[in-house]
Design a protein around this motif. Structure first.
Motif, PDB file in Angstrom:
ATOM      1  N   SER A 136       0.910  -1.185  -0.102  1.00 37.62           N
ATOM      2  CA  SER A 136      -0.041   0.125   0.030  1.00 37.62           C
ATOM      3  C   SER A 136       0.771   1.270  -0.078  1.00 37.62           C
ATOM      4  O   SER A 136       0.335   2.283   0.335  1.00 37.62           O
ATOM      5  N   VAL A 137       1.888   1.147  -0.095  1.00 38.04           N
ATOM      6  CA  VAL A 137       2.747   2.450  -0.245  1.00 38.04           C
ATOM      7  C   VAL A 137       2.453   3.472  -1.218  1.00 38.04           C
ATOM      8  O   VAL A 137       2.636   4.412  -0.936  1.00 38.04           O
ATOM      9  N   SER A 138       2.518   2.860  -2.525  1.00 40.11           N
ATOM     10  CA  SER A 138       2.071   3.761  -3.675  1.00 40.11           C
ATOM     11  C   SER A 138       0.593   4.470  -3.178  1.00 40.11           C
ATOM     12  O   SER A 138       0.496   5.682  -3.897  1.00 40.11           O
ATOM     13  N   SER A 139      -0.177   4.286  -2.506  1.00 37.52           N
ATOM     14  CA  SER A 139      -1.505   4.852  -2.300  1.00 37.52           C
ATOM     15  C   SER A 139      -1.441   5.677  -1.091  1.00 37.52           C
ATOM     16  O   SER A 139      -2.190   6.504  -1.033  1.00 37.52           O
ATOM     17  N   ARG A 140      -0.266   5.590  -0.204  1.00 37.29           N
ATOM     18  CA  ARG A 140      -0.121   6.423   0.821  1.00 37.29           C
ATOM     19  C   ARG A 140       0.611   7.752   0.741  1.00 37.29           C
ATOM     20  O   ARG A 140       0.222   8.989   1.394  1.00 37.29           O
ATOM     21  N   PHE A 141       1.527   7.663  -0.214  1.00 41.23           N
ATOM     22  CA  PHE A 141       2.464   8.916  -0.476  1.00 41.23           C
ATOM     23  C   PHE A 141       2.934   8.976  -1.854  1.00 41.23           C
ATOM     24  O   PHE A 141       3.004   7.923  -2.278  1.00 41.23           O
ATOM     25  N   ASN A 142       3.349   9.943  -2.226  1.00 46.86           N
ATOM     26  CA  ASN A 142       3.943  10.064  -3.550  1.00 46.86           C
ATOM     27  C   ASN A 142       5.605  10.126  -3.053  1.00 46.86           C
ATOM     28  O   ASN A 142       6.181  10.167  -2.407  1.00 46.86           O
ATOM     29  N   ARG A 143       6.387   9.550  -4.300  1.00 54.23           N
ATOM     30  CA  ARG A 143       7.648   9.217  -4.225  1.00 54.23           C
ATOM     31  C   ARG A 143       8.444  10.645  -4.178  1.00 54.23           C
ATOM     32  O   ARG A 143       8.069  11.729  -4.473  1.00 54.23           O
ATOM     33  N   LEU A 144       9.590  10.604  -3.602  1.00 56.01           N
ATOM     34  CA  LEU A 144      10.392  11.645  -3.442  1.00 56.01           C
ATOM     35  C   LEU A 144      10.790  12.390  -4.731  1.00 56.01           C
ATOM     36  O   LEU A 144      11.201  11.645  -5.668  1.00 56.01           O
ATOM     37  N   PHE A 145      10.541  13.788  -4.858  1.00 58.40           N
ATOM     38  CA  PHE A 145      10.609  14.636  -6.115  1.00 58.40           C
ATOM     39  C   PHE A 145       9.821  13.945  -7.223  1.00 58.40           C
ATOM     40  O   PHE A 145      10.358  14.391  -8.288  1.00 58.40           O
ATOM     41  N   GLY A 146       8.767  13.358  -6.986  1.00 62.84           N
ATOM     42  CA  GLY A 146       7.990  12.759  -8.322  1.00 62.84           C
ATOM     43  C   GLY A 146       8.557  11.718  -8.945  1.00 62.84           C
ATOM     44  O   GLY A 146       8.297  11.442 -10.033  1.00 62.84           O
ATOM     45  N   ARG A 147       9.397  11.087  -8.160  1.00 62.03           N
ATOM     46  CA  ARG A 147      10.101   9.744  -8.828  1.00 62.03           C
ATOM     47  C   ARG A 147       9.081   8.818  -9.408  1.00 62.03           C
ATOM     48  O   ARG A 147       8.431   8.270  -8.274  1.00 62.03           O
ATOM     49  N   GLN A 148       9.441   8.199 -10.310  1.00 63.87           N
ATOM     50  CA  GLN A 148       8.396   7.074 -10.867  1.00 63.87           C
ATOM     51  C   GLN A 148       9.549   6.006 -11.372  1.00 63.87           C
ATOM     52  O   GLN A 148       8.983   4.841 -11.586  1.00 63.87           O
ATOM     53  N   LYS A 149      10.603   6.307 -11.483  1.00 70.91           N
ATOM     54  CA  LYS A 149      11.576   5.116 -11.984  1.00 70.91           C
ATOM     55  C   LYS A 149      12.531   4.755 -10.943  1.00 70.91           C
ATOM     56  O   LYS A 149      12.499   5.496  -9.777  1.00 70.91           O
ATOM     57  N   PRO A 150      13.020   3.555 -10.920  1.00 73.78           N
ATOM     58  CA  PRO A 150      14.156   3.017  -9.952  1.00 73.78           C
ATOM     59  C   PRO A 150      15.064   4.053  -9.725  1.00 73.78           C
ATOM     60  O   PRO A 150      15.698   4.627 -10.699  1.00 73.78           O
ATOM     61  N   ILE A 151      15.652   4.063  -8.483  1.00 76.56           N
ATOM     62  CA  ILE A 151      16.809   5.000  -8.319  1.00 76.56           C
ATOM     63  C   ILE A 151      18.080   4.711  -9.383  1.00 76.56           C
ATOM     64  O   ILE A 151      19.035   5.447  -9.496  1.00 76.56           O
ATOM     65  N   HIS A 152      18.389   3.369  -9.508  1.00 75.65           N
ATOM     66  CA  HIS A 152      19.203   3.170 -10.163  1.00 75.65           C
ATOM     67  C   HIS A 152      19.272   3.615 -11.739  1.00 75.65           C
ATOM     68  O   HIS A 152      20.299   4.048 -12.189  1.00 75.65           O
ATOM     69  N   HIS A 153      17.865   3.525 -12.250  1.00 78.06           N
ATOM     70  CA  HIS A 153      17.808   4.303 -13.521  1.00 78.06           C
ATOM     71  C   HIS A 153      17.933   5.765 -13.473  1.00 78.06           C
ATOM     72  O   HIS A 153      18.477   6.344 -14.535  1.00 78.06           O
ATOM     73  N   ILE A 154      17.581   6.151 -12.274  1.00 77.55           N
ATOM     74  CA  ILE A 154      17.713   7.857 -12.111  1.00 77.55           C
ATOM     75  C   ILE A 154      19.320   8.366 -12.052  1.00 77.55           C
ATOM     76  O   ILE A 154      19.630   9.248 -12.788  1.00 77.55           O
ATOM     77  N   LEU A 155      20.118   7.169 -11.429  1.00 82.18           N
ATOM     78  CA  LEU A 155      21.619   7.528 -11.297  1.00 82.18           C
ATOM     79  C   LEU A 155      22.333   7.454 -12.677  1.00 82.18           C
ATOM     80  O   LEU A 155      23.590   7.475 -12.770  1.00 82.18           O
ATOM     81  N   GLY A 156      21.511   6.879 -13.947  1.00 78.63           N
ATOM     82  CA  GLY A 156      22.155   6.737 -15.087  1.00 78.63           C
ATOM     83  C   GLY A 156      22.267   5.406 -15.755  1.00 78.63           C
ATOM     84  O   GLY A 156      22.234   4.897 -16.767  1.00 78.63           O
ATOM     85  N   GLY A 157      21.915   4.339 -14.673  1.00 74.86           N
ATOM     86  CA  GLY A 157      21.933   2.862 -14.888  1.00 74.86           C
ATOM     87  C   GLY A 157      23.141   2.209 -15.561  1.00 74.86           C
ATOM     88  O   GLY A 157      22.945   1.096 -15.803  1.00 74.86           O
TER      89      GLY A 157
END
Length: 247
Positions: free
Chosen positions: A37-58
């Motif tokens: 239920s984590v996605s229904s309780r709050f938004n990801r940090l800075f509107g993040r929708q992709k995994p942190i590994h992908h955001i760092l360049g992958g």
């Protein structure tokens, strides 16, 4: 003063949110029930929708920052720590370090070239270390691009940004100046390097708890900002540089 009370309320909410998060982790439901239920309780940090590994360049850099290969990540961190200790604690100078490195390299090549003669063997070829010309050009272009991007961002905030973004930039630069007055540039780089090698992996491990805490904190910050905007900021007349609020 109302501004002082608002700041005190924000700090109090920060402490309350942290206490509530700790108590929920101790007495709450299991980790698997929270994950569903984590996605229904709050938004990801800075509107993040992709995994942190992908955001760092992958790529390999993301693997190093997220400790996918612990030996390589630990080697980078130990190397940065050794450099910081040499220059900050032992007060070693860069010119001395460069000269010693070249000296050891020349001695190693001298031994390599002449060892075959002493051992009555055929002379072995010494490997040449040559840096490509494109390397320096790419480094210069990358640094120039980032510097121009930062200057353009600050100029846009000063001339076209809204008042909230402008004040946040001013506070950020003031905090950076305070940090720079307490320690030198090398220490700041080392702290940033250590933070880059610890914060992403910790966030990846506890991202649900961090996202929930930050989402609750941001919501309360917005409510306090609306009070400050209604009572004080809305009374400031807009100037020539377009410091207007954007809803």
């Amino acid at each position: 003063m109302p501004e002082k009370n608002i700041v005190e309320d924000v700090i109090g909410d920060l402490v309350d949110n942290f206490t509530e998060t700790v108590q929920k982790n101790k007495h709450g439901s299991s980790f698997f029930e929270q994950e569903d239920s984590v996605s229904s309780r709050f938004n990801r940090l800075f509107g993040r929708q992709k995994p942190i590994h992908h955001i760092l360049g992958g790529g390999k850099s993301a693997d190093v920052l997220l400790w996918r290969n612990k030996k390589i990540s630990a080697s980078f961190l130990m190397g940065a720590t050794a450099i910081w200790v040499l220059f900050e604690w032992i007060n070693f100078h860069f010119l001395s370090l460069l000269c010693y490195a070249l000296l050891l390299g020349m001695i190693a090549q001298f031994v390599w070239c002449n060892a075959s003669g002493f051992l009555n063997r055929s002379q072995s070829r010494v490997p040449r270390l040559v840096l490509p010309k494109d390397f320096f050009a790419e480094v210069g272009v990358a640094i120039g691009t980032e510097v121009n991007r930062g200057l353009l961002f600050l100029q846009d905030l000063a001339c076209k940004g809204n008042l909230k973004q402008f004040l946040m930039a001013i506070i950020g630069l003031w905090v950076a100046a305070m940090v720079g007055s307490c320690c030198n540039f090398l220490t700041v780089l080392y702290i940033g390097f250590v933070g880059a090698h610890t914060m992403p992996v910790l966030y990846e491990r506890y991202e649900d708890e961090v996202d929930g805490f930050m989402d609750s904190l941001i919501m309360k910050f917005h409510s306090h900002y609306k009070k400050l905007d209604t009572g004080f900021l809305s009374r400031i007349p807009s100037g020539k540089f377009g410091l207007k609020k954007r809803e």
